[in-house]
Design an enzyme around this catalytic site. Structure first.
Site: not given
Length: 124
Positions: A12-13, A16, A23
């Protein structure tokens, strides 16, 4: 079976905070259920640091990466001697999540109060 290693990889970016992502944990939970047990019993987050060790048979490992503006990449890797199966999804933009939320809101309009899931929205 336990001779197949399971690894959940997610990216993720850079902003985060949680790792692994929700998830990734849901994917691990599904894998654990497939093995007839729980996420808590099989998940391993400890293969880094001052006590390196080989993976334990039948466990589920996680790799959490953070960088750039990645909206969300998830991959589940099943590996055994001589072969590997990889299942993955890459979100190129966070707009896909907004579209899903709008679809759910439209589906929910007029429904009685209660608890619903995206499985209900998608008719799964």
């Amino acid at each position: 079976g336990p001779d197949w290693d399971i690894e959940v990889l997610e990216m993720h970016h850079r902003h985060k905070l949680d790792a692994p992502s929700g998830t990734a944990l849901l994917l691990g939970q599904s894998a654990a259920k497939g093995r007839g047990t729980t996420l808590q019993a099989l998940s391993r987050f400890d293969r880094i640091g001052s006590d390196p060790h080989a993976r334990e048979e039948g466990t589920i490992g996680y790799a959490s990466l953070r960088g750039g503006s990645v909206a969300g990449d998830h991959m589940v890797i099943f590996a055994t001697e001589g072969e590997r199966i990889e299942l993955g999804h890459r979100a190129e933009s966070r707009a896909i999540f907004a579209r899903g939320a709008v679809k759910a809101a439209l589906w929910l309009a007029g429904k009685p109060a209660g608890r619903y899931s995206m499985q209900d929205v998608l008719g799964l």
